[in-house]
Write a protein that holds these residues in place. Structure first.
Motif, PDB file in Angstrom:
ATOM      1  N   TYR A  95       3.320  13.282   4.657  1.00  0.00           N
ATOM      2  CA  TYR A  95       3.948  13.880   5.831  1.00  0.00           C
ATOM      3  C   TYR A  95       5.476  13.825   5.718  1.00  0.00           C
ATOM      4  O   TYR A  95       6.165  14.804   6.026  1.00  0.00           O
ATOM      5  N   LYS A  96       6.011  12.699   5.269  1.00  0.00           N
ATOM      6  CA  LYS A  96       7.451  12.569   5.094  1.00  0.00           C
ATOM      7  C   LYS A  96       7.981  13.600   4.103  1.00  0.00           C
ATOM      8  O   LYS A  96       9.049  14.189   4.296  1.00  0.00           O
ATOM      9  N   LYS A  97       7.233  13.816   3.029  1.00  0.00           N
ATOM     10  CA  LYS A  97       7.653  14.787   2.027  1.00  0.00           C
ATOM     11  C   LYS A  97       7.632  16.202   2.599  1.00  0.00           C
ATOM     12  O   LYS A  97       8.522  17.014   2.337  1.00  0.00           O
ATOM     13  N   ALA A 144       0.839  -1.193   0.000  1.00  0.00           N
ATOM     14  CA  ALA A 144       0.000   0.000   0.000  1.00  0.00           C
ATOM     15  C   ALA A 144       0.879   1.249   0.000  1.00  0.00           C
ATOM     16  O   ALA A 144       0.597   2.218  -0.693  1.00  0.00           O
ATOM     17  N   MET A 145       1.968   1.216   0.790  1.00  0.00           N
ATOM     18  CA  MET A 145       2.864   2.374   0.848  1.00  0.00           C
ATOM     19  C   MET A 145       3.496   2.647  -0.508  1.00  0.00           C
ATOM     20  O   MET A 145       3.597   3.796  -0.932  1.00  0.00           O
ATOM     21  N   LEU A 146       3.890   1.592  -1.215  1.00  0.00           N
ATOM     22  CA  LEU A 146       4.489   1.760  -2.534  1.00  0.00           C
ATOM     23  C   LEU A 146       3.489   2.383  -3.486  1.00  0.00           C
ATOM     24  O   LEU A 146       3.820   3.308  -4.235  1.00  0.00           O
ATOM     25  N   ARG A 147       2.262   1.900  -3.460  1.00  0.00           N
ATOM     26  CA  ARG A 147       1.236   2.443  -4.352  1.00  0.00           C
ATOM     27  C   ARG A 147       0.970   3.911  -4.038  1.00  0.00           C
ATOM     28  O   ARG A 147       0.802   4.733  -4.943  1.00  0.00           O
ATOM     29  N   MET A 148       0.922   4.263  -2.761  1.00  0.00           N
ATOM     30  CA  MET A 148       0.682   5.643  -2.389  1.00  0.00           C
ATOM     31  C   MET A 148       1.852   6.535  -2.786  1.00  0.00           C
ATOM     32  O   MET A 148       1.678   7.657  -3.233  1.00  0.00           O
ATOM     33  N   ARG A 149       3.083   6.010  -2.622  1.00  0.00           N
ATOM     34  CA  ARG A 149       4.253   6.792  -3.023  1.00  0.00           C
ATOM     35  C   ARG A 149       4.216   7.060  -4.523  1.00  0.00           C
ATOM     36  O   ARG A 149       4.476   8.174  -4.981  1.00  0.00           O
ATOM     37  N   THR A 167      -8.600   1.874   5.349  1.00  0.00           N
ATOM     38  CA  THR A 167      -7.802   2.599   6.330  1.00  0.00           C
ATOM     39  C   THR A 167      -6.303   2.480   6.070  1.00  0.00           C
ATOM     40  O   THR A 167      -5.550   3.425   6.312  1.00  0.00           O
ATOM     41  N   SER A 168      -5.861   1.338   5.576  1.00  0.00           N
ATOM     42  CA  SER A 168      -4.431   1.154   5.335  1.00  0.00           C
ATOM     43  C   SER A 168      -3.934   2.083   4.233  1.00  0.00           C
ATOM     44  O   SER A 168      -2.861   2.681   4.343  1.00  0.00           O
ATOM     45  N   ALA A 169      -4.717   2.229   3.185  1.00  0.00           N
ATOM     46  CA  ALA A 169      -4.329   3.133   2.098  1.00  0.00           C
ATOM     47  C   ALA A 169      -4.376   4.581   2.565  1.00  0.00           C
ATOM     48  O   ALA A 169      -3.517   5.393   2.203  1.00  0.00           O
ATOM     49  N   ALA A 170      -5.376   4.930   3.378  1.00  0.00           N
ATOM     50  CA  ALA A 170      -5.485   6.288   3.911  1.00  0.00           C
ATOM     51  C   ALA A 170      -4.260   6.621   4.757  1.00  0.00           C
ATOM     52  O   ALA A 170      -3.662   7.697   4.626  1.00  0.00           O
ATOM     53  N   LYS A 171      -3.869   5.695   5.607  1.00  0.00           N
ATOM     54  CA  LYS A 171      -2.710   5.906   6.475  1.00  0.00           C
ATOM     55  C   LYS A 171      -1.425   6.012   5.655  1.00  0.00           C
ATOM     56  O   LYS A 171      -0.567   6.862   5.922  1.00  0.00           O
ATOM     57  N   ALA A 172      -1.296   5.158   4.640  1.00  0.00           N
ATOM     58  CA  ALA A 172      -0.108   5.187   3.795  1.00  0.00           C
ATOM     59  C   ALA A 172       0.004   6.513   3.049  1.00  0.00           C
ATOM     60  O   ALA A 172       1.093   7.083   2.939  1.00  0.00           O
ATOM     61  N   CYS A 173      -1.128   7.008   2.565  1.00  0.00           N
ATOM     62  CA  CYS A 173      -1.137   8.265   1.811  1.00  0.00           C
ATOM     63  C   CYS A 173      -0.668   9.418   2.684  1.00  0.00           C
ATOM     64  O   CYS A 173       0.226  10.174   2.320  1.00  0.00           O
TER      65      CYS A 173
END
Length: 254
Positions: A50-52, A1-6, A39-45
């Motif tokens: 935030y990191k950026k 999910a994190m990769l997809r959001m990135r 929720t997992s995709a929302a959190k990853a997004c």
């Protein structure tokens, strides 16, 4: 999910800018994903965004205020109260540092802090946060501002949940007057339903039924295609029917 959001963030020019509109877009995406139950995709997004933001502006920049609020909203939605409190506290410190104690940003952060304290049973701290927020909001925006109404409603809910029914009723009435002037029918649907519950718990079933009727009246003022869904989700018609039955049978427990 994190990769997809990135990948999605890198491919979306409006988010890559990391400005105010991009903050709003990120918040909208998170809300939409939460609405879909993802929720997992929302959190990853929001985590990747935030990191950026940190990479560009640093960890305590006022530029983080919006994404910090998005984290607060997310953890409230998933009912992770300890984590919501952490992000609310972080948001408050950033606002106090850059905007000062008597700013609307700090006041709104205080209101969010109160929302986090309540479910953790830290009622006195929640009440203090709400009262401090209202004082600043009234000073900065006036006594009939939208922010004032929302914090009063939050405080009313706290009072209701701690059996301070008369104090809650007074606050519900005050915020409702503000929202009626603003034509905020969606907020009024919730507020009058909450007030109905407050009256019922206090043992005033006729007042509870009257408040539930007002909730239904404002339900009739939102777009027709939304009414049945909102009613089903909030159980307004069902609750009103229950109240009417209890009024007709006063021997039933309030």
């Amino acid at each position: 999910a994190m990769l997809r959001m990135r990948q999605a963030l890198e491919a979306e020019p409006s988010l890559a800018v990391l400005d105010g509109p991009a903050d709003q877009r990120c918040a909208a995406v998170v809300m939409a994903l939460l609405g879909q139950g993802n929720t997992s995709a929302a959190k990853a997004c929001m985590s990747e965004y935030y990191k950026k933001k940190i990479s560009r502006f640093g960890e305590d920049s006022i530029e983080l205020n919006s994404i910090l609020q998005t984290h607060v909203f997310y953890y409230k939605a998933v009912e992770e109260w300890d984590t919501m409190l952490e992000w609310s506290s972080k948001c408050l410190e950033v606002c106090k540092k850059h905007k000062g104690l008597n700013s609307i940003e700090t006041a709104n952060a205080l209101s969010n802090l109160g929302l986090a304290y309540g479910p953790l049973g830290r009622f006195a701290e929640a009440e203090q946060a709400f009262k401090e927020a209202v004082a600043v909001q009234e000073k900065v925006k006036g006594k009939e501002a939208a922010e004032v109404a929302q914090t009063l409603h939050n405080l009313a809910l706290l009072y209701r949940n701690t059996e301070r029914y008369a104090e809650a009723a007074a606050l519900y009435e005050r915020c409702q007057k503000i929202w009626i002037k603003m034509g905020q029918h969606g907020l009024l649907i919730t507020s009058f339903k909450d007030a109905a519950v407050n009256f019922a718990r206090a043992g005033d079933l006729p007042a509870a039924a009257a408040a539930a009727n007002k909730s239904l009246a404002h339900l009739g003022k939102i777009p027709s295609e939304m009414r049945s869904q909102v009613d089903a989700k909030m159980g307004i018609s069902e609750y009103l029917a229950e109240l009417k039955a209890r009024v007709a049978a006063p021997q039933s427990a309030a």
